[in-house]
Design a protein around this motif. Sequence first.
Motif, PDB file in Angstrom:
ATOM      1  N   CYS A 199     -75.897 104.889 -42.749  1.00 57.39           N
ATOM      2  CA  CYS A 199     -76.007 106.150 -43.484  1.00 57.39           C
ATOM      3  C   CYS A 199     -77.247 106.939 -43.054  1.00 57.39           C
ATOM      4  O   CYS A 199     -77.221 108.158 -42.957  1.00 57.39           O
ATOM      5  N   LYS A 200     -78.353 106.228 -42.814  1.00 61.41           N
ATOM      6  CA  LYS A 200     -79.571 106.910 -42.378  1.00 61.41           C
ATOM      7  C   LYS A 200     -79.369 107.533 -41.000  1.00 61.41           C
ATOM      8  O   LYS A 200     -79.774 108.674 -40.744  1.00 61.41           O
ATOM      9  N   SER A 242     -77.079 110.563 -41.371  1.00 60.81           N
ATOM     10  CA  SER A 242     -77.761 111.702 -42.004  1.00 60.81           C
ATOM     11  C   SER A 242     -78.718 112.369 -41.018  1.00 60.81           C
ATOM     12  O   SER A 242     -78.782 113.607 -40.943  1.00 60.81           O
ATOM     13  N   TYR A 295     -79.342 113.180 -46.662  1.00 59.88           N
ATOM     14  CA  TYR A 295     -80.077 111.948 -46.891  1.00 59.88           C
ATOM     15  C   TYR A 295     -79.084 110.782 -46.808  1.00 59.88           C
ATOM     16  O   TYR A 295     -77.869 110.993 -46.904  1.00 59.88           O
ATOM     17  N   SER A 339     -78.364 108.708 -49.032  1.00 56.97           N
ATOM     18  CA  SER A 339     -77.594 108.693 -50.277  1.00 56.97           C
ATOM     19  C   SER A 339     -76.508 109.765 -50.280  1.00 56.97           C
ATOM     20  O   SER A 339     -75.433 109.569 -50.860  1.00 56.97           O
ATOM     21  N   THR A 340     -76.792 110.920 -49.626  1.00 52.84           N
ATOM     22  CA  THR A 340     -75.792 111.985 -49.544  1.00 52.84           C
ATOM     23  C   THR A 340     -74.590 111.527 -48.741  1.00 52.84           C
ATOM     24  O   THR A 340     -73.440 111.785 -49.108  1.00 52.84           O
ATOM     25  N   GLN A 358     -73.696 108.433 -48.289  1.00 50.90           N
ATOM     26  CA  GLN A 358     -73.037 107.371 -49.052  1.00 50.90           C
ATOM     27  C   GLN A 358     -72.092 107.959 -50.097  1.00 50.90           C
ATOM     28  O   GLN A 358     -70.967 107.479 -50.281  1.00 50.90           O
ATOM     29  N   LYS A 359     -72.521 109.022 -50.779  1.00 57.57           N
ATOM     30  CA  LYS A 359     -71.674 109.672 -51.770  1.00 57.57           C
ATOM     31  C   LYS A 359     -70.433 110.266 -51.118  1.00 57.57           C
ATOM     32  O   LYS A 359     -69.341 110.234 -51.694  1.00 57.57           O
ATOM     33  N   CYS A 384     -76.635 101.317 -45.639  1.00 55.72           N
ATOM     34  CA  CYS A 384     -77.010 102.640 -46.101  1.00 55.72           C
ATOM     35  C   CYS A 384     -78.486 102.700 -46.470  1.00 55.72           C
ATOM     36  O   CYS A 384     -78.884 103.360 -47.419  1.00 55.72           O
ATOM     37  N   THR A 385     -79.300 101.976 -45.704  1.00 54.64           N
ATOM     38  CA  THR A 385     -80.745 101.958 -45.967  1.00 54.64           C
ATOM     39  C   THR A 385     -81.430 102.897 -45.007  1.00 54.64           C
ATOM     40  O   THR A 385     -80.865 103.303 -44.018  1.00 54.64           O
TER      41      THR A 385
END
Length: 233
Positions: free
Chosen positions: A190-191, A194, A211, A213-214, A216-217, A232-233
């Motif tokens: 995920c990082k 992004s 981000y 988290s974005t 991941q969502k 997703c870290t």
Amino acid sequence: MQSLILYTRVSTNSQAKSGLGLAAQRSLCEQFATQHGYEIINEYTEIETGKGADALDRRPKLATALGEAKKLKCPVIVAKLDRLSRDVHFISGLVAKQVSFLVAELGPDVDPFMLHIYAALAEKERRLISERTKAALQIKIAAGVKLGNLTNLADAQRKGLAVRLQRADQFASNVFPIINDIKKTGITTCKGISDALNLRGISSARGGIWYPSTVQKLFRRMDSRCMLVVNCT
């Protein structure tokens, strides 16, 4: 023979499913290419409104088309100017990206200055229509006509929520092909995704930066078959 990138757009899912408008846009651009010695080498189709200051942020297919055209040093072709926008500021922003545009219905000799003129005329027409509509509503109000129906407020709120969810789903489906392209390069976290989206200049659904988290969502919103990101870290 010079290459072209074709961009087509409709505003609703129903138009896209029926093909209404897309076939006509494609046909007009293909006729233009044949007549003037161009070759369409790729096509990007988008389902999104052209309104709003953040219109480009909500149209990742157009952003991708611009990036490819700039890399290949070839123009982007649209059937009509309103498939880009009727907003002068928006057109100016596109021209500033140093990518050439061809508008099939306007012919091959329309330079960026003329695109600004045509966009200004379209913007003024839209503003006049809005002003006439508001004036007509004011006349009705002055005559004692009650507008709207408060009993339908809850229904309107539900419909508004449904529209927002549909728009979020559409944004996810639009940006997901770009994420798949990123993953093909070996970036799967995920990082990493992004960072890659930010480097490509693709804005998030709210117009900001991405981000982990974005991302991941976004994956959570997509079908479970697309849940391929494990870190997703």
